[in-house]
Motif scaffolding. Structure first.
Motif, mmCIF file in Angstrom:
data_model
loop_
_atom_site.group_PDB
_atom_site.id
_atom_site.type_symbol
_atom_site.label_atom_id
_atom_site.label_comp_id
_atom_site.label_asym_id
_atom_site.label_seq_id
_atom_site.Cartn_x
_atom_site.Cartn_y
_atom_site.Cartn_z
ATOM 1 N N GLU A 331 17.101 79.849 27.677
ATOM 2 C CA GLU A 331 18.168 80.864 27.590
ATOM 3 C C GLU A 331 19.067 80.830 28.823
ATOM 4 N N LEU A 332 18.427 80.721 29.970
ATOM 5 C CA LEU A 332 19.217 80.656 31.196
ATOM 6 C C LEU A 332 20.043 79.382 31.236
ATOM 7 N N VAL A 333 19.395 78.228 30.795
ATOM 8 C CA VAL A 333 20.140 76.966 30.784
ATOM 9 C C VAL A 333 21.291 77.046 29.793
ATOM 10 N N GLY A 334 21.009 77.627 28.601
ATOM 11 C CA GLY A 334 22.061 77.769 27.582
ATOM 12 C C GLY A 334 23.202 78.630 28.073
ATOM 13 N N LYS A 335 22.781 79.715 28.729
ATOM 14 C CA LYS A 335 23.824 80.578 29.260
ATOM 15 C C LYS A 335 24.674 79.832 30.314
ATOM 16 N N ALA A 336 23.992 79.051 31.151
ATOM 17 C CA ALA A 336 24.734 78.277 32.171
ATOM 18 C C ALA A 336 25.592 77.213 31.508
ATOM 19 N N GLU A 337 25.022 76.521 30.448
ATOM 20 C CA GLU A 337 25.793 75.489 29.757
ATOM 21 C C GLU A 337 26.968 76.106 29.023
ATOM 22 N N ALA A 338 26.724 77.262 28.423
ATOM 23 C CA ALA A 338 27.821 77.945 27.712
ATOM 24 C C ALA A 338 28.901 78.352 28.699
ATOM 25 N N GLU A 339 28.438 78.852 29.823
ATOM 26 C CA GLU A 339 29.427 79.227 30.854
ATOM 27 C C GLU A 339 30.202 78.011 31.331
ATOM 28 N N ARG A 340 29.470 76.880 31.464
ATOM 29 C CA ARG A 340 30.155 75.668 31.892
ATOM 30 C C ARG A 340 31.131 75.216 30.833
ATOM 31 N N MET A 341 30.664 75.261 29.555
ATOM 32 C CA MET A 341 31.557 74.860 28.471
ATOM 33 C C MET A 341 32.741 75.803 28.378
ATOM 34 N N ARG A 342 32.418 77.066 28.556
ATOM 35 C CA ARG A 342 33.532 78.027 28.509
ATOM 36 C C ARG A 342 34.547 77.750 29.614
ATOM 37 N N MET A 343 34.046 77.500 30.825
ATOM 38 C CA MET A 343 34.950 77.214 31.936
ATOM 39 C C MET A 343 35.669 75.897 31.677
ATOM 40 N N LYS A 344 34.898 74.854 31.076
ATOM 41 C CA LYS A 344 35.557 73.583 30.779
ATOM 42 C C LYS A 344 36.608 73.791 29.706
ATOM 43 N N ALA A 345 36.276 74.631 28.700
ATOM 44 C CA ALA A 345 37.283 74.897 27.654
ATOM 45 C C ALA A 345 38.484 75.597 28.243
ATOM 46 N N HIS A 346 38.248 76.513 29.199
ATOM 47 C CA HIS A 346 39.356 77.207 29.837
ATOM 48 C C HIS A 346 40.225 76.207 30.600
ATOM 49 N N VAL A 347 39.551 75.275 31.267
ATOM 50 C CA VAL A 347 40.296 74.247 32.011
ATOM 51 C C VAL A 347 41.042 73.380 31.038
ATOM 52 N N TYR A 348 40.363 72.983 29.927
ATOM 53 C CA TYR A 348 41.011 72.140 28.932
ATOM 54 C C TYR A 348 42.191 72.860 28.306
ATOM 55 N N LYS A 349 42.044 74.137 28.159
ATOM 56 C CA LYS A 349 43.151 74.912 27.588
ATOM 57 C C LYS A 349 44.327 74.944 28.535
ATOM 58 N N GLN A 350 44.020 74.995 29.816
ATOM 59 C CA GLN A 350 45.115 75.020 30.788
ATOM 60 C C GLN A 350 45.805 73.657 30.847
ATOM 61 N N TYR A 351 45.018 72.625 30.811
ATOM 62 C CA TYR A 351 45.649 71.304 30.878
ATOM 63 C C TYR A 351 46.232 70.879 29.549
ATOM 64 N N GLY A 352 45.645 71.361 28.441
ATOM 65 C CA GLY A 352 46.207 71.055 27.128
ATOM 66 C C GLY A 352 45.857 69.656 26.694
ATOM 67 N N ASP A 353 46.890 68.994 26.160
ATOM 68 C CA ASP A 353 46.671 67.664 25.591
ATOM 69 C C ASP A 353 46.293 66.655 26.648
ATOM 70 N N ALA A 354 46.717 66.871 27.849
ATOM 71 C CA ALA A 354 46.363 65.917 28.911
ATOM 72 C C ALA A 354 44.879 65.899 29.144
ATOM 73 N N ALA A 355 44.241 67.055 29.094
ATOM 74 C CA ALA A 355 42.790 67.116 29.290
ATOM 75 C C ALA A 355 42.075 66.441 28.134
ATOM 76 N N ILE A 356 42.615 66.688 26.914
ATOM 77 C CA ILE A 356 41.995 66.068 25.736
ATOM 78 C C ILE A 356 42.132 64.572 25.821
ATOM 79 N N MET A 357 43.346 64.124 26.280
ATOM 80 C CA MET A 357 43.568 62.679 26.403
ATOM 81 C C MET A 357 42.649 62.097 27.438
#
Length: 425
Positions: A331-357
């Motif tokens: 649960e703690l790892v999932g929460k940390a991974e989710a937080e990481r994914m959430r932060m990565k998604a937030h970063v990806y959202k900020q960068y947009g297509d460049a991050a996806i590319m």
């Protein structure tokens, strides 16, 4: 000083004299007596039977015929005290031979006297009466001497003048004459009797033959009737015998069946008892030990079960605690991974297509490695065609790459490359 004298039952001991001048005489038979030396006189007298053979030669009978008679006498000294005393007075000091001679002379004297009073016929025909008469006459005389005549018999009677022979011849002639006359009369009577008997025999024969014929006829008739009755009785007896035999066989069979039933019952009882015995034997040798073993195994199983349950409970508790710890960690790892994914998604959202590319470009080497992995096992690739065809194939392969990436990731590679400055689609 004295001496002891003994005597047996066949001898008399006569003791006379004694001390003090005694004259008393004693007789002992089958006993003992005391005698003083030089004073008492001891003498013995035999009581055995004495056999005498008196004989009178040429003694004339009442008819004047000289006869010679021999006899046999048995005498002995009597045991009565008075008579034994008398005999001791008569014969003491004499030998047995002298005693026999004295008695013999007495008997022969009486035999001569009696023989002179009898005829030859009386002596010859009745010897027992003659001997009894001699014994009767001589007994008182010898009795006065203490002697007893036990028996007296006439042994033989004969003469030297052939009187007895002539008497026998005359008697024989009379007997022979009477015999001849008797034979003649017997023959005569026998002839008459024979004729009478023959006539009677013929009469009896004729009468008997007639009766035999009648009896034969009656016999045959009666025999026929008897045969008929016998045959009927035999038939009835045979049928009765067969019927009785059948009844007896049936009775015997019934008895045999009863015996078989009893034997079967006894066999069943024996088998039942044997089953009970074997059951008890199995109970004692198998069942009870098996029950004891089952109880032991059951007890061990229950103990093992309790041990297993307790172990399982402890293991379950351990696994539950480990699972709870692992779940909490996950649960703690999932929460940390989710937080990481959430932060990565937030970063990806900020960068947009460049991050996806950027992500696509990072994934292209992996995609290429996966695509090239089958080709790595290929030893040789043969391209058929000219240079134009190779170029065309490569071009076609490159042209198919954006749709494949679009299908895998959902990113349109052409649009992304168009947005990059200096890049051409």
């Amino acid at each position: 000083m004295g001496n002891i004298h003994t005597t047996g039952p066949n001898e008399a001991l006569i003791v006379s004299g004694g001390c003090c001048g005694s004259t008393k005489k004693r007789t002992i038979v089958g006993g003992w007596a005391w005698a003083w030396w030089l004073v008492t006189d001891v003498q013995r007298l035999s009581l055995n039977v004495m056999t005498l053979n008196p004989m009178c030669e040429n003694v004339e009978t009442a008819q004047g015929v000289p006869l010679t008679v021999t006899g046999v006498a048995q005498c002995k000294i009597m045991k009565a005290d008075e008579l034994l005393g008398t005999a001791s007075e008569q014969f003491l000091g004499k030998s047995v031979k002298e005693i026999k001679q004295t008695i013999l002379q007495t008997l022969e004297g009486h035999l001569r006297a009696i023989l002179g009073t009898l005829t030859v016929e009386e002596v010859y025909k009745d010897r027992d009466q003659f001997a009894a008469l001699v014994r009767e006459v001589a007994a008182p005389d010898v009795g006065r001497m203490g002697i007893e005549i036990l028996s007296f018999t006439i042994k033989d009677v004969y003469d030297d003048v052939q009187y007895l022979a002539s008497l026998g011849k005359a008697q024989t002639a009379v007997v022979k004459r009477d015999a001849d006359a008797g034979v003649a009369e017997a023959n005569r009577d026998a002839g008459i009797r024979e004729a009478e008997c023959e006539k009677s025999a013929m009469d009896v024969k004729y009468s008997t033959d007639t009766k035999i014929e009648d009896n034969t006829r009656m016999y045959k008739l009666q025999k026929a009737n008897f045969d008929q009755e016998i045959n009927t009785a035999k038939a009835e007896s045979q049928l009765a015998y067969e019927l009785q035999a059948a009844k007896i066989r049936q009775r015997i069979r019934n008895e045999e069946i009863q015996i078989e039933v009893v034997e079967r019952r006894k066999q069943i009882e024996i088998e039942s008892q044997e089953v009970q015995r074997k059951d008890k034997e199995l109970t004692g040798t198998v069942k009870l030990p098996a029950e004891a073993e089952a109880f032991r195994l059951q007890t061990l199983a229950q103990a093992k079960q309790c041990q297993t349950i307790e172990g399982a409970r402890a293991e379950a508790e351990r696994i539950r605690k480990i699972g709870a710890a692992e779940a909490h960690a996950i649960e703690l790892v999932g929460k940390a991974e989710a937080e990481r994914m959430r932060m990565k998604a937030h970063v990806y959202k900020q960068y947009g297509d460049a991050a996806i590319m950027n992500i696509v470009l990072e994934s292209l080497p992996k995609i290429a490695a996966e695509v090239a992995a089958p080709l790595a096992k290929t030893e040789e690739i043969v391209l058929i065609g000219g240079n134009d065809n190779v170029t065309n194939d490569v071009t076609r392969l490159v042209a198919q790459l954006p749709p494949s990436i679009n299908a895998l990731t959902g990113v349109d590679l052409s649009k992304v490359l168009a947005k990059i400055p200096g890049a051409k689609a």
